[in-house]
Enzyme design. Sequence first.
Site, short mmCIF file in Angstrom:
data_model
loop_
_atom_site.label_atom_id
_atom_site.label_comp_id
_atom_site.label_asym_id
_atom_site.label_seq_id
_atom_site.Cartn_x
_atom_site.Cartn_y
_atom_site.Cartn_z
N GLU A 210 0.88 -1.18 0.00
CA GLU A 210 0.00 0.00 0.00
C GLU A 210 0.91 1.22 0.00
O GLU A 210 1.43 1.62 1.05
CB GLU A 210 -0.90 -0.01 1.24
CG GLU A 210 -1.97 -1.10 1.23
CD GLU A 210 -3.10 -0.79 0.26
OE1 GLU A 210 -3.27 0.38 -0.13
OE2 GLU A 210 -3.81 -1.74 -0.12
N CYS A 244 -2.00 9.54 2.40
CA CYS A 244 -1.57 8.97 1.13
C CYS A 244 -2.51 9.33 -0.02
O CYS A 244 -2.09 9.40 -1.16
CB CYS A 244 -1.45 7.45 1.25
SG CYS A 244 -2.99 6.68 1.78
P1 NAD Z 1 8.16 4.62 5.13
O1 NAD Z 1 8.19 3.79 3.91
O2 NAD Z 1 9.30 5.52 5.40
O3 NAD Z 1 8.00 3.73 6.44
C1 NAD Z 1 6.99 2.76 6.58
C2 NAD Z 1 7.53 1.61 7.38
O4 NAD Z 1 8.67 1.06 6.73
C3 NAD Z 1 7.96 1.97 8.79
O5 NAD Z 1 7.45 1.01 9.68
C4 NAD Z 1 9.46 1.96 8.73
O6 NAD Z 1 10.05 1.53 9.94
C5 NAD Z 1 9.76 0.96 7.64
N1 NAD Z 1 10.99 1.30 6.94
C6 NAD Z 1 11.44 2.52 6.61
N2 NAD Z 1 12.61 2.44 5.93
C7 NAD Z 1 12.90 1.13 5.82
C8 NAD Z 1 13.96 0.39 5.24
N3 NAD Z 1 14.99 0.99 4.62
N4 NAD Z 1 13.93 -0.95 5.31
C9 NAD Z 1 12.91 -1.58 5.91
N5 NAD Z 1 11.88 -0.93 6.50
C10 NAD Z 1 11.86 0.40 6.45
O7 NAD Z 1 6.79 5.35 4.97
P2 NAD Z 1 6.24 6.46 5.90
O8 NAD Z 1 7.10 7.67 5.74
O9 NAD Z 1 5.98 5.91 7.26
O10 NAD Z 1 4.82 6.74 5.24
C11 NAD Z 1 4.65 7.68 4.22
C12 NAD Z 1 4.41 7.02 2.90
O11 NAD Z 1 3.46 5.99 3.02
C13 NAD Z 1 3.83 7.97 1.89
O12 NAD Z 1 4.43 7.74 0.64
C14 NAD Z 1 2.36 7.61 1.82
O13 NAD Z 1 1.73 7.92 0.62
C15 NAD Z 1 2.43 6.13 2.06
N6 NAD Z 1 1.18 5.66 2.62
C16 NAD Z 1 0.39 4.85 1.87
C17 NAD Z 1 -0.83 4.44 2.37
C18 NAD Z 1 -1.73 3.54 1.58
O14 NAD Z 1 -2.66 3.01 2.17
N7 NAD Z 1 -1.52 3.35 0.29
C19 NAD Z 1 -1.23 4.83 3.64
C20 NAD Z 1 -0.38 5.64 4.38
C21 NAD Z 1 0.83 6.05 3.87
#
Ligand code: NAD
Length: 500
Positions: A210, A244
């Site tokens: 997602e 998002c």
């Molecule tokens: P992110 O990808 O930075 O982090 C999400 C998760 O991934 C966290 O739990 C984090 O610990 C983990 N993570 C981060 N870097 C990592 C790595 N290098 N290796 C492994 N795990 C890692 O995302 P965010 O900043 O928390 O959220 C924002 C993004 O999420 C935006 O792009 C938004 O559009 C998207 N989003 C999508 C939805 C949806 O339902 N489609 C909903 C909410 C947010």
Amino acid sequence: MADYASLVDRTRTVFFNGKTRSLEWRIKQLKQALLMLEECEQEIISALATDLHKCKFETVSTEIKFAEGEVIELLRHLKEWSADEKPSKSIVNILDKVEIKKEPYGVVLVIGPWNYPFQLCVIPLMGAIAAGNCVILKPSELSSATSAVLAKIIPKYLDQECVHVVLGGVPETTELLKQKFDYIFYTGSTTVGKIINNAANKFLTPVTLELGGKSPVYIDNTADLEISVKRILWGKCVNSGQTCIAPDYVLCTEEVQNKFIEKAKQILKEWFTDNPKESPDFTRIINEHHYQRLVKYLNNGKVVVGGDSDASERYISPTILIDVKPTDPVMQDEIFGPILPFINVNNAYEAINFINSRDSPLVLYIFSKDRKVQDLLISQTRSGSVGVNETVIQYCVDTLPFGGVGNSGMGAYHGKYTYDTFVHKKGCLIKNFNKLGEILGSCRYPPYSDKKLSFIKLLLTKEPSIPGIKYIPHLLAFGLGVLVTYGVSTALKVYKLKRI
Ligand code: NAD
């Protein structure tokens, strides 16, 4: 760092012991989750206020009540959705049972983001449990207060053997991803989504991703401008644009743009007074890194509304930018903040070309009264979903699948789609040793002959698509039944007559 290999092993052993498959266990967990939402409401509200300065109104409506609605839906339909499906069968299987069983995957890893840190963890978690899986949940380290609450309340309400919360950031998630999971449900950025997909690929673990992206809005001059401005600004201001599915940028003519700006000034004043910083209803940016990233966008194009910021509070006011170039940084990555840039196009065709020249967005928003324009944009572009004359609310329609396409994600959930995400649909053909069945099927055995081939061809021929043809096996079965009953009753009569 904790021993994740042993955690996953232990959890898989519990899964194979069969505890999570029982309907009673699953119903109990869902009911416990509802109790958790009710009893921990205040704690959740406080955590969200700490993480995002989120007000009670937004936390209750967009986090707690939304999650509750999804859990109630799972509870209401669990029996029906878990039941074996009996698909139609062809003549060749007339004597067999043909069934689809809903099989849980096993140990599911749910990784959550920080922007709606409660519901985006709880909904996939409860979906996976409802489907009979064990779950390891990894909430975001950036929304640390909410993650701490999740780590505290989940073991209190849910089965501690089958559900685990792991806290941590990149190093912990990287280590977790070295383990073999049976399904991974990830919500977050597209960049990290690719890392997750690579890690899953090593074990061919199925994933739902997602992700995010730039969701465009197209407005034409037939739209009701007052309502459009309110709905678009609300979509951009809720959670301070850290959503998002927030409208990312607007495509319209210069004429529509100028009218939009005048209305926007008036509406923002009504909602947040002259200084949104003083409003208790306006969320802050999650951390320094994202604040600095967003502040740089204020230098793109020309600020015509807002443009204020305060680093000490990580505050950025609702802002509208015009004269923005498609190559400007604000038009490259997902904005994820309360900044709305405008790009001028002359008509729907130009808007379509612009949208199609970029990655497929999570949502496309269309504001127009013209059905032809609506249909044109829907049919000529690719996006995870579409909102017509509305923003964000399509997310709440639980009969619609929610998910992205291409760079905005793969897979979908909400309502029945959540349940379906976490089950493997196992096709089962169940035969018996019935003699008639064996006679019919024996044409497959060597030595082969033309006669056998003709019979095989007959059995394998797809029935023509004539209405009612699918009932032929039933009619044949019924006919066979009548014949057998008639035969048996005649034999009995003859037997009785003979005895007389
Ligand atoms: P992110 O990808 O930075 O982090 C999400 C998760 O991934 C966290 O739990 C984090 O610990 C983990 N993570 C981060 N870097 C990592 C790595 N290098 N290796 C492994 N795990 C890692 O995302 P965010 O900043 O928390 O959220 C924002 C993004 O999420 C935006 O792009 C938004 O559009 C998207 N989003 C999508 C939805 C949806 O339902 N489609 C909903 C909410 C947010």
